[in-house]
Design an enzyme around this catalytic site. Structure first.
Site, short mmCIF file in Angstrom:
data_model
loop_
_atom_site.label_atom_id
_atom_site.label_comp_id
_atom_site.label_asym_id
_atom_site.label_seq_id
_atom_site.Cartn_x
_atom_site.Cartn_y
_atom_site.Cartn_z
N HIS A 171 0.85 -1.20 0.00
CA HIS A 171 0.00 0.00 0.00
C HIS A 171 0.88 1.24 0.00
O HIS A 171 1.84 1.32 0.76
CB HIS A 171 -0.88 -0.03 1.26
N CYS A 200 -3.94 2.58 -4.46
CA CYS A 200 -4.88 3.33 -3.64
C CYS A 200 -5.03 4.74 -4.21
O CYS A 200 -4.12 5.56 -4.10
CB CYS A 200 -4.40 3.37 -2.19
N HIS A 219 -7.81 0.14 -4.13
CA HIS A 219 -8.64 0.90 -3.20
C HIS A 219 -9.10 2.13 -3.97
O HIS A 219 -8.26 2.93 -4.39
CB HIS A 219 -7.82 1.41 -2.01
N ASP A 266 -13.26 2.65 -0.62
CA ASP A 266 -12.43 2.84 0.56
C ASP A 266 -13.16 3.71 1.57
O ASP A 266 -14.34 4.02 1.41
CB ASP A 266 -11.12 3.49 0.11
N HIS A 267 -12.43 4.11 2.59
CA HIS A 267 -13.09 4.93 3.60
C HIS A 267 -13.51 6.27 3.02
O HIS A 267 -12.99 6.71 2.00
CB HIS A 267 -12.19 5.14 4.82
N TYR A 293 -15.53 4.01 7.82
CA TYR A 293 -15.84 2.65 7.38
C TYR A 293 -17.29 2.27 7.61
O TYR A 293 -17.60 1.16 8.01
CB TYR A 293 -14.88 1.65 8.06
C1 DNO Z 1 -6.80 2.70 5.29
C2 DNO Z 1 -6.14 1.61 4.61
C3 DNO Z 1 -4.77 1.40 5.16
C4 DNO Z 1 -4.25 0.07 4.72
C5 DNO Z 1 -2.86 -0.20 5.16
C6 DNO Z 1 -2.35 -1.45 4.51
O1 DNO Z 1 -7.95 2.65 5.47
O2 DNO Z 1 -6.16 1.73 3.27
O3 DNO Z 1 -4.84 1.43 6.52
O4 DNO Z 1 -5.05 -0.91 5.29
O5 DNO Z 1 -2.01 0.83 4.90
O6 DNO Z 1 -1.35 -1.99 5.31
#
Ligand code: DNO
Length: 348
Positions: free
Chosen positions: A195, A233, A260, A305-306, A319
């Site tokens: 990530h 992401c 993401h 994603d969030h 979330y």
């Molecule tokens: C946030 C996520 C990150 C992700 C980590 C992976 O919501 O995208 O916390 O889980 O960076 O290790």
């Protein structure tokens, strides 16, 4: 692509059965969030999670994440023992048919925001980041901010250790780690998906090394194996306006194992908030991202994603079920539009 959804296990107020009701939902992304990086995960707990997920008709496809012990990132002598633990956990994922591991190599903090509930004009709240507030945060470890996993050492001591290592040293420690774990991941058939740093720049003076296209290219060169790949992401990379997301997708194509997809609105230099997914709400062009993923033949899991908390939902910041379900539908709609457009073109 196919849709997946993050679920926080027993701590998550969202029932798996609700996740299953989101149209097109295929798989679940989860982890043992209370497990420290120094421990081998108990197989029975993972098996129970897999059974729970499969009982509602979904697949346990992605683990996000197995935390990387700070001694590995710092290159301390104990790292070999912790890398061995990591390899045991990877093998365990392979045995349970988990096909992707999303992890990060961010010192101490994982993703970071300065506000967990900024009010938006429509009455929803969202997470926001303002870099000028960062250095003014006296004690980030005890602040109510999202971060990290349980640590084995004191954060102050770890922070001091990080401040004495360079980005180059962090790269070397990452290379050492990957050289050890990529062969194990290949044997276990678990694709590694690192990530990017979120936000994609240094915070609290800590080195952060996965922030832009050059960094992603360097990561992939460290070990040239299809098992050494990326979590793409859009929200993390998209916080920096110089990152050209579609171009990165075209360049890294088959090494993207997980996506993401979320949007951010940049409101100043290193100031942003997490916005709704559709194009006019933020600065990430998700239609162009989805088209690029289509162009490179992306077949992996992709999750909303969030983002905002809407309709009065409470729970884990960013979330919630509602916003992410809307996001999933937006992303799936874009995808279907691309598929349909392409087949219409193919039929003249
Ligand atoms: C946030 C996520 C990150 C992700 C980590 C992976 O919501 O995208 O916390 O889980 O960076 O290790």
């Amino acid at each position: 692509m196919h849709l997946s959804f993050r679920w926080f296990g027993a701590d998550d107020p969202i029932p798996l059965a609700y996740i299953r009701q989101i149209p097109g939902m295929v798989s679940v992304v989860t982890a043992l969030y209370d497990a420290p990086a120094s421990q081998v995960w108990p197989r029975a707990r993972l098996t129970a999670i897999k059974e729970q997920i499969e009982a509602v008709g979904l697949r346990f496809e992605v683990v996000e994440s197995i935390p990387v012990h700070e001694d590995i990132k710092l290159g301390r002598p104990a790292r070999d023992a912790y890398i061995d633990v990591y390899c045991q956990n990877l093998r365990l994922l392979g045995e349970l048919d988990v096909s992707v591991l999303c992890y990060n190599f961010m010192p101490l903090f994982n993703w970071f925001r300065t506000d967990l509930a900024m009010a938006l004009p429509d009455g929803s709240t969202t997470m926001a980041y303002n870099h000028s507030e960062i250095e003014a945060t006296p004690d980030p470890w005890s602040a109510n901010l999202p971060a990290y996993w349980p640590l084995d050492d004191s954060p102050d001591e770890l922070k001091a250790a990080y401040l004495s290592i360079t980005e180059e040293a962090l790269w070397q420690n990452l290379a050492y780690f990957l050289q050890a774990i990529v062969p194990v991941a290949a044997e276990a058939n678990v694709r590694l998906a690192m990530h990017p740093d979120d936000p994609p720049w240094s915070i609290f003076g800590l080195p952060r090394i996965l922030c832009n296209e050059d960094d992603l290219a360097r990561l992939l060169r460290l070990v040239d194996s299809p098992y050494n790949g990326l979590t793409f992401c859009t929200g993390s990379l998209g916080a920096d306006p110089t990152n050209d997301l579609p171009r990165m997708i075209h360049r890294f194509g088959d090494r993207i194992h997980f996506a993401h997809c979320r949007n951010v609105r940049r409101t100043g230099e290193r100031v942003f908030y997490e916005s709704a997914h559709p194009i006019e709400y933020g600065d990430v062009d998700l239609p162009a991202v989805m088209k690029a993923l289509y162009d490179v033949g992306f077949e992996g899991p992709l999750r909303p994603d969030h983002g905002r908390m809407i309709w009065g939902e409470t729970g884990i910041p960013g979330y919630g079920l509602y916003e992410r379900a809307l996001g999933a539908m937006y992303l799936r709609g874009l995808w279907d539009g691309i598929l349909t457009g392409c087949s219409a073109a193919a039929h003249g």
